[in-house]
Motif scaffolding. Structure first.
Motif, PDB file in Angstrom:
ATOM      1  N   LEU A  88       0.849  -1.197   0.000  1.00 37.10           N
ATOM      2  CA  LEU A  88       0.000   0.000   0.000  1.00 37.10           C
ATOM      3  C   LEU A  88       0.882   1.243   0.000  1.00 37.10           C
ATOM      4  O   LEU A  88       1.846   1.337   0.775  1.00 37.10           O
ATOM      5  N   LEU A  89       0.536   2.189  -0.867  1.00 33.82           N
ATOM      6  CA  LEU A  89       1.305   3.423  -1.019  1.00 33.82           C
ATOM      7  C   LEU A  89       0.494   4.620  -0.532  1.00 33.82           C
ATOM      8  O   LEU A  89      -0.733   4.634  -0.655  1.00 33.82           O
ATOM      9  N   ASP A  90       1.210   5.628  -0.001  1.00 32.44           N
ATOM     10  CA  ASP A  90       0.532   6.870   0.342  1.00 32.44           C
ATOM     11  C   ASP A  90       0.466   7.757  -0.906  1.00 32.44           C
ATOM     12  O   ASP A  90       0.864   7.356  -2.006  1.00 32.44           O
ATOM     13  N   SER A  91      -0.023   8.964  -0.729  1.00 29.75           N
ATOM     14  CA  SER A  91      -0.236   9.837  -1.889  1.00 29.75           C
ATOM     15  C   SER A  91       1.068  10.282  -2.538  1.00 29.75           C
ATOM     16  O   SER A  91       1.069  10.757  -3.680  1.00 29.75           O
ATOM     17  N   ASP A  92       2.189  10.131  -1.817  1.00 29.54           N
ATOM     18  CA  ASP A  92       3.496  10.454  -2.383  1.00 29.54           C
ATOM     19  C   ASP A  92       4.194   9.238  -2.975  1.00 29.54           C
ATOM     20  O   ASP A  92       5.355   9.325  -3.398  1.00 29.54           O
ATOM     21  N   LEU A  96       3.304   2.435   2.976  1.00 27.57           N
ATOM     22  CA  LEU A  96       2.743   2.721   4.297  1.00 27.57           C
ATOM     23  C   LEU A  96       3.186   1.693   5.335  1.00 27.57           C
ATOM     24  O   LEU A  96       2.946   1.875   6.528  1.00 27.57           O
ATOM     25  N   GLY A  97       3.803   0.631   4.896  1.00 31.43           N
ATOM     26  CA  GLY A  97       4.249  -0.425   5.795  1.00 31.43           C
ATOM     27  C   GLY A  97       4.912  -1.509   4.983  1.00 31.43           C
ATOM     28  O   GLY A  97       5.131  -1.370   3.779  1.00 31.43           O
ATOM     29  N   ALA A 152      -4.268   5.304   2.678  1.00 30.42           N
ATOM     30  CA  ALA A 152      -3.640   4.686   1.511  1.00 30.42           C
ATOM     31  C   ALA A 152      -4.215   5.280   0.227  1.00 30.42           C
ATOM     32  O   ALA A 152      -5.420   5.533   0.124  1.00 30.42           O
ATOM     33  N   ALA A 153      -3.340   5.508  -0.744  1.00 34.44           N
ATOM     34  CA  ALA A 153      -3.769   6.062  -2.026  1.00 34.44           C
ATOM     35  C   ALA A 153      -3.811   5.016  -3.126  1.00 34.44           C
ATOM     36  O   ALA A 153      -4.572   5.170  -4.089  1.00 34.44           O
ATOM     37  N   ARG A 203     -10.593   3.115  -5.534  1.00 30.54           N
ATOM     38  CA  ARG A 203      -9.566   4.076  -5.936  1.00 30.54           C
ATOM     39  C   ARG A 203      -8.154   3.566  -5.670  1.00 30.54           C
ATOM     40  O   ARG A 203      -7.184   4.122  -6.192  1.00 30.54           O
ATOM     41  N   TRP A 204      -8.015   2.514  -4.848  1.00 35.79           N
ATOM     42  CA  TRP A 204      -6.696   1.916  -4.627  1.00 35.79           C
ATOM     43  C   TRP A 204      -6.173   1.183  -5.853  1.00 35.79           C
ATOM     44  O   TRP A 204      -4.969   0.951  -5.973  1.00 35.79           O
ATOM     45  N   LEU A 205      -7.065   0.775  -6.732  1.00 32.26           N
ATOM     46  CA  LEU A 205      -6.711  -0.173  -7.786  1.00 32.26           C
ATOM     47  C   LEU A 205      -6.254   0.576  -9.035  1.00 32.26           C
ATOM     48  O   LEU A 205      -7.034   1.303  -9.650  1.00 32.26           O
ATOM     49  N   PRO A 206      -4.992   0.402  -9.422  1.00 30.92           N
ATOM     50  CA  PRO A 206      -4.424   1.189 -10.523  1.00 30.92           C
ATOM     51  C   PRO A 206      -4.867   0.686 -11.894  1.00 30.92           C
ATOM     52  O   PRO A 206      -5.446  -0.407 -12.018  1.00 30.92           O
ATOM     53  N   PRO A 207      -4.614   1.461 -12.932  1.00 33.60           N
ATOM     54  CA  PRO A 207      -4.937   1.006 -14.289  1.00 33.60           C
ATOM     55  C   PRO A 207      -4.260  -0.330 -14.606  1.00 33.60           C
ATOM     56  O   PRO A 207      -3.134  -0.579 -14.179  1.00 33.60           O
ATOM     57  N   VAL A 208      -4.979  -1.173 -15.347  1.00 35.19           N
ATOM     58  CA  VAL A 208      -4.484  -2.509 -15.689  1.00 35.19           C
ATOM     59  C   VAL A 208      -4.005  -2.518 -17.135  1.00 35.19           C
ATOM     60  O   VAL A 208      -4.712  -2.063 -18.040  1.00 35.19           O
ATOM     61  N   TRP A 209      -2.806  -3.079 -17.330  1.00 30.51           N
ATOM     62  CA  TRP A 209      -2.192  -3.133 -18.651  1.00 30.51           C
ATOM     63  C   TRP A 209      -1.835  -4.572 -19.005  1.00 30.51           C
ATOM     64  O   TRP A 209      -1.570  -5.393 -18.137  1.00 30.51           O
ATOM     65  N   GLU A 210      -1.790  -4.850 -20.312  1.00 30.25           N
ATOM     66  CA  GLU A 210      -1.222  -6.106 -20.764  1.00 30.25           C
ATOM     67  C   GLU A 210       0.261  -6.148 -20.388  1.00 30.25           C
ATOM     68  O   GLU A 210       0.920  -5.086 -20.327  1.00 30.25           O
TER      69      GLU A 210
END
Length: 502
Positions: A88-92, A96-97, A152-153, A203-210
């Protein structure tokens, strides 16, 4: 004029490995670096994401130096990784752990809470609820850490974290997404329905790419520590098992390879329609070979048990190499003097899916030798392999040969035991560095350096050694395999009772 090269990085369970592959698909340079895992109680396993980054930077720089190539020669970079391991990442963009490694089983209670949704989860993902996957880990983190949902971002997998450090882009690839229990397998994207089911913020889930997609380029700050040129394309990447399968030439329906390191994974390329017939006993994820998914059986601890024996039950673990243990096992008789081992030292994934299960040596006597114990480890893990192949047979997957890669493939005694137990010839590739090479090939495909990944992967594969099953030994092992299959049902209640005491 210099020729282009690609860099493949694999963030494994115990180490990072990096390779430089040229445009004739030969390895020009390589490097590796280990890092620790922190075990928390009986079921937790964590790593520091920045250990991955430091090792990646060091290994890429060393591999480029070993290859003797300039940074400007690198056409692309790809990263594969152990999976599913979540950060898990913060906004920067900072962790986070610690990362929860795929070995972490603390989310099993979250699976129990959603037992009534099993059929729907399997329908959407092809996989059954288990704490091996990403969603139960995230649900456990959310339950244990009030306020985490707002702090978490983003969530990334292990390779996604390294890609983020290289490019500044937060991304996910379809193979890692396929091991999340948050995905729609047919759509190749996240499922809002499953995110809500597990309580994971969408919103935690990033864009998915091949896997082959270029998601960004190397940033100047990453270039300064890796030796790569700023602006070098970076692909989305893929799961280590998928990458290792590409390197092993697993490109057609029914091709099977087995990868043994800390764990064992037996992978089969399966046409998409056939893969969707899986009921969750085996795992399934997208695969960068068009028209195919990867169906696999995954065991938690195989090579890890051998390492445990070396480290904990020998006086000098530095001198007691895996090659020496493999040779020692060869001096013990078939059947290990009446000993059978259950390889469930940290619970088990497929095909029993029981986080409470634990390892056992059954049949110990005062005549049991050290060689018997080591051989029992090799035989017990081979029985587990056979159990997973039985599950594949239920999907009409019956390999004519079994390609073996990874560190375990160097064990000659182990390879022969696998052939004798399964009755399937075992092939060791003439050249195999595993996941980082497969990742480099996928990166080359991503930037058009190669136009046919199937053709190149098939052409690169060559047999180095072949182990034929001995009919008499196979018959003897079939009787012992039936005993092995009886042990887990007989001990399941004991495992559960012991779990309540841990």
């Amino acid at each position: 004029m210099s020729r282009p090269v690609v860099v493949g990085v694999d963030v494994g369970t115990t180490s990072v490995k990096a390779v430089v592959v040229d445009d004739t698909w030969h390895v020009r340079g390589q490097a590796g670096e280990e890092y620790p895992t922190r075990y928390v109680g009986a079921t937790g396993a964590e790593q520091d994401p920045d250990d991955w980054w430091r090792a990646t930077a060091s290994c890429v720089s060393a591999a480029l130096s070993d290859a003797g190539v300039a940074s400007s020669d690198v056409a692309a970079v790809g990263v594969s990784s152990q999976a599913p391991t979540v950060v898990l990442l913060d906004s920067d963009g900072r962790p986070l752990g610690p990362a929860l490694v795929w070995l972490d089983r603390r989310g099993q209670s979250e699976c129990a809470r959603r037992a009534g949704d099993t059929d729907r989860i399997v329908e959407l993902t092809g996989n059954r609820p288990d704490s091996y996957y990403a969603a139960p880990k995230l649900a456990w983190l959310l339950r244990e850490n009030p306020g985490l949902a707002t702090r978490a971002a983003a969530m990334v997998m292990a390779n996604g974290y390294v890609v983020h450090r290289l490019t500044g882009v937060v991304s996910a690839d379809t193979t890692h997404t396929g091991l999340s229990l948050l995905n729609d397998l047919d759509a190749g994207d996240w499922s809002t329905e499953l995110a809500e089911l597990w309580g994971v913020p969408r919103r935690w889930l990033p864009p998915v790419w091949e896997p082959t997609a270029v998601v960004g380029t190397v940033r100047p700050e990453a270039a300064s520590v890796t030796g790569l040129a700023a602006g070098t394309p970076v692909i989305a990447g893929l799961v280590d098992g998928a990458a290792a399968s590409v390197e092993a030439g697993v490109v057609a329906h029914g091709d099977v390879c087995e990868m043994t390191g800390q764990s064992t994974v037996v992978n089969a390329a399966v046409e998409v329609a056939a893969a969707r017939a899986s009921t969750g006993a085996l795992s399934v994820m997208p695969y960068p070979i068009p028209g195919h998914h990867l169906v696999f059986g995954a065991m938690v601890a195989t090579g890890g048990i051998l390492r445990w024996f070396r480290d904990e039950l020998t006086e000098d673990s530095t001198g007691d190499t895996y090659a020496a243990l493999d040779a020692l096992a060869g001096t013990a008789p078939l059947g290990s003097g009446g000993l059978v081992m259950l390889p469930y030292f940290l619970g088990e994934r497929s095909p029993i899916w029981d986080s409470d299960a634990r390892g056992a040596f059954v049949g110990l006597s005062l005549s049991t030798s050290r060689a018997d114990l080591v051989r029992a480890i090799l035989e017990g893990t081979a029985y587990g392999l056979a159990h997973n192949l039985d599950e594949m047979a239920a999907l009409n997957l019956r390999p004519s040969t079994l390609r073996v890669v990874g560190g375990g493939s160097r064990g000659r005694t182990w390879n022969q035991i696998k052939a004798d137990v399964t009755g399937v010839p075992v092939e060791v590739p003439a050249e195999s560095l595993g996941a980082p090479v497969g990742t480099a090939l996928v990166a080359a495909a991503g930037v058009g350096l190669l136009t046919d990944l199937v053709e190149v992967a098939r052409a690169r594969y060559a047999v180095g050694e072949r182990y034929e099953p001995d009919p008499a030994r196979h018959t003897a092992y079939r009787r012992r395999y039936q005993i092995y299959r009886e042990l887990y049902p007989s001990l399941a209640k004991v495992h559960q009772m012991l779990a309540e005491l841990r």
